[in-house]
Write a protein that holds these residues in place. Structure first.
Motif, PDB file in Angstrom:
ATOM      1  N   VAL A  47      13.898 -14.260   0.454  1.00 49.24           N
ATOM      2  CA  VAL A  47      12.962 -14.725  -0.561  1.00 49.24           C
ATOM      3  C   VAL A  47      13.290 -14.045  -1.884  1.00 49.24           C
ATOM      4  N   SER A  48      12.737 -14.550  -2.953  1.00 51.66           N
ATOM      5  CA  SER A  48      13.001 -14.000  -4.285  1.00 51.66           C
ATOM      6  C   SER A  48      12.306 -12.651  -4.456  1.00 51.66           C
ATOM      7  N   ALA A  49      12.751 -11.915  -5.443  1.00 46.00           N
ATOM      8  CA  ALA A  49      12.154 -10.615  -5.739  1.00 46.00           C
ATOM      9  C   ALA A  49      10.698 -10.777  -6.158  1.00 46.00           C
ATOM     10  N   GLU A  50      10.389 -11.859  -6.844  1.00 38.66           N
ATOM     11  CA  GLU A  50       9.020 -12.130  -7.261  1.00 38.66           C
ATOM     12  C   GLU A  50       8.116 -12.343  -6.041  1.00 38.66           C
ATOM     13  N   VAL A  62       1.606 -17.558  -1.652  1.00 37.70           N
ATOM     14  CA  VAL A  62       2.855 -18.205  -1.234  1.00 37.70           C
ATOM     15  C   VAL A  62       2.576 -19.008   0.026  1.00 37.70           C
ATOM     16  N   SER A  63       3.545 -19.833   0.419  1.00 38.60           N
ATOM     17  CA  SER A  63       3.367 -20.629   1.639  1.00 38.60           C
ATOM     18  C   SER A  63       3.671 -19.775   2.870  1.00 38.60           C
ATOM     19  N   MET A  73       6.520 -16.804   3.455  1.00 40.13           N
ATOM     20  CA  MET A  73       6.207 -15.492   4.034  1.00 40.13           C
ATOM     21  C   MET A  73       7.074 -15.243   5.270  1.00 40.13           C
ATOM     22  N   ASN A  74       7.282 -16.265   6.094  1.00 39.36           N
ATOM     23  CA  ASN A  74       8.070 -16.093   7.316  1.00 39.36           C
ATOM     24  C   ASN A  74       9.524 -15.750   7.034  1.00 39.36           C
ATOM     25  N   ARG A  75      10.028 -16.057   5.854  1.00 40.44           N
ATOM     26  CA  ARG A  75      11.409 -15.703   5.500  1.00 40.44           C
ATOM     27  C   ARG A  75      11.501 -14.264   4.991  1.00 40.44           C
ATOM     28  N   ALA A  76      10.377 -13.618   4.731  1.00 38.90           N
ATOM     29  CA  ALA A  76      10.351 -12.232   4.252  1.00 38.90           C
ATOM     30  C   ALA A  76      10.286 -11.305   5.456  1.00 38.90           C
TER      31      ALA A  76
END
Length: 153
Positions: free
Chosen positions: A14-17, A52-53, A57-60
């Motif tokens: 995921v992005s840094a943001e 966020v979706s 979140m699951n990709r973090a």
């Protein structure tokens, strides 16, 4: 050959943001200061609090691993829930002590009532006994009658 999936090899996709938003949301939830949710320590609240979706979140992965570690340490309770549970425990202990004290006082009250009833019965029996002897004369009347008969000294 596949690499082992350890904490060092897991990377967030995921992005840094997004990482920043998820970390901030995690800190708010763990501190008991949610802004968008009810504050329960569940993943649904984490992604909603971060805005966020669920898929994002699951990709973090690192953040989720950190979330799992930190919520396991708290027993998945918010600080407010922990305070509430501690207060409930204290109230249960106080209630148990008050019930014990009430039971002891009730026993003392029952014993006192028994003694009072026995004394009342004895008092009534003594009054009946005195009524059978005749009239009770006060000392003043008795002395006044005596001085009239004997005369002044």
């Amino acid at each position: 050959m596949t690499q082992p999936t350890t904490a060092e090899t897991i990377t967030d996709q995921v992005s840094a943001e997004t990482v920043k938003a998820l970390r901030a949301a995690m800190e708010r939830l763990l501190a008991g200061r949610p802004t968008r949710t009810d504050g329960r320590l569940v993943k649904e609240n984490l992604y909603r609090e971060a805005g966020v979706s669920r898929a994002t979140m699951n990709r973090a992965h690192c953040i989720l691993a950190d979330w799992d570690r930190r919520t396991a340490a708290t027993g998945a309770r918010t600080p407010g829930e922990a305070r509430r549970d501690d207060e409930l425990h204290d109230l249960h202990v106080e209630l148990r002590n008050l019930k014990r004290e009430r039971t002891q006082l009730q026993g003392r009250l029952d014993a006192s009532a028994t003694v009072i009833a026995a004394l009342h019965h004895d008092n009534a029996a003594l009054r009946d006994q005195l009524n059978g002897r005749g009239t009770v004369v006060t000392l003043n009347e008795h002395r006044a009658a005596r001085t009239d008969t004997i005369g002044p000294c």
